[in-house]
Scaffold this active site. Structure first.
Site, PDB file in Angstrom:
ATOM      1  N   CYS A  79     -18.071  14.228  11.893  1.00 53.62           N
ATOM      2  CA  CYS A  79     -16.817  14.927  12.139  1.00 53.62           C
ATOM      3  C   CYS A  79     -15.703  13.906  12.410  1.00 53.62           C
ATOM      4  O   CYS A  79     -15.298  13.188  11.506  1.00 53.62           O
ATOM      5  CB  CYS A  79     -16.979  15.949  13.257  1.00 53.62           C
ATOM      6  SG  CYS A  79     -15.645  17.181  13.315  1.00 53.62           S
ATOM      7  N   HIS A 184     -21.604  18.977  10.721  1.00 48.61           N
ATOM      8  CA  HIS A 184     -22.423  18.627  11.882  1.00 48.61           C
ATOM      9  C   HIS A 184     -23.902  18.736  11.511  1.00 48.61           C
ATOM     10  O   HIS A 184     -24.459  19.840  11.531  1.00 48.61           O
ATOM     11  CB  HIS A 184     -22.104  19.557  13.050  1.00 48.61           C
ATOM     12  CG  HIS A 184     -20.758  19.332  13.638  1.00 48.61           C
ATOM     13  ND1 HIS A 184     -20.540  18.461  14.682  1.00 48.61           N
ATOM     14  CD2 HIS A 184     -19.543  19.842  13.313  1.00 48.61           C
ATOM     15  CE1 HIS A 184     -19.257  18.446  14.987  1.00 48.61           C
ATOM     16  NE2 HIS A 184     -18.626  19.271  14.172  1.00 48.61           N
ATOM     17  N   GLU A 186     -26.424  17.955  13.260  1.00 46.49           N
ATOM     18  CA  GLU A 186     -27.205  18.399  14.423  1.00 46.49           C
ATOM     19  C   GLU A 186     -27.153  19.914  14.585  1.00 46.49           C
ATOM     20  O   GLU A 186     -27.960  20.487  15.335  1.00 46.49           O
ATOM     21  CB  GLU A 186     -26.703  17.694  15.692  1.00 46.49           C
ATOM     22  CG  GLU A 186     -25.426  18.228  16.287  1.00 46.49           C
ATOM     23  CD  GLU A 186     -24.149  17.797  15.577  1.00 46.49           C
ATOM     24  OE1 GLU A 186     -23.056  18.150  16.062  1.00 46.49           O
ATOM     25  OE2 GLU A 186     -24.240  17.102  14.533  1.00 46.49           O
TER      26      GLU A 186
END
Length: 202
Positions: A79, A184, A186
């Site tokens: 990001c 993202h 994750e």
């Protein structure tokens, strides 16, 4: 050892947990010397570009990140960790970035009421170049995005993945030992963990 760099909080713990889940030896740090000594460096970031750059300088982390990249240390930006690699951002600016990759960060300019800003949620990506972190990317892979701004590299050959939100935009870039993504990993379930696993094992 993988250093997850603590620039200004945000999604650090979830990134560290995801890396550990795929076999990484992880430390979350704001210590410049730990960043310099790391085998791999991960820079996640959420929020405003200007705040992120301010904290990067205030915590004496700009030079260690540059040094690690210059030394060939594998770098994963997430990001804002992608956006700050560029010359500048128009968010509250222009605000200078690290200027490691020529290009600029601009706001989405929606052309219809259906295109909402920020761009938030799952979106499909298109692969434009092979990359060791994406060895088995399926044709309809989706990742999770949360952002209002996107990077435009001067050299389109840097773009590994694009996505679409009223316009095609850069979703991931590669520049030597640097890989950075706007989404993202994750938060992207199996596809995101596969990318992080490839980074840990690379």
């Amino acid at each position: 050892m993988i250093a997850v760099v603590d620039v200004c909080g945000g999604n650090l713990r979830s990134v560290a947990k995801a890396l550990a889940a795929v076999g990484g030896e992880v430390v979350v740090t704001r210590d410049p010397e730990v960043v310099r000594a790391a085998d791999k460096v991960v820079v996640p970031g959420q929020g405003a570009f200007a705040t992120f750059m301010h904290e990067l300088v205030a915590r004496d982390l700009e030079a260690p990140i540059r040094d690690a990249i210059d030394a060939g240390t594998p770098y994963l930006g997430i990001c804002l960790g992608l956006q700050v690699l560029f010359d500048d951002s128009e968010e509250r600016g222009p605000v200078r970035g690290l200027a490691l990759i020529p290009g600029h960060v601009v706001r989405f300019a929606p052309t219809s009421p259906e295109i909402k800003v920020p761009h938030m949620g799952w979106n499909r990506v298109q692969q434009h170049a092979a990359d060791p972190l994406l060895p088995d990317l399926a044709p309809h892979t989706h990742y999770y995005f949360v952002h209002s701004y996107h990077a435009i590299p001067d050299d389109p050959a840097r773009v590994v993945l694009t996505s679409d939100h009223g316009e095609a935009f850069c979703a991931a870039i590669r520049a030597g030992n640097v890989f950075a993504c706007q989404f993202h990993p994750e938060k992207s379930q199996a596809a995101g963990l596969a990318l992080l696993r490839a980074f840990v094992q690379s």
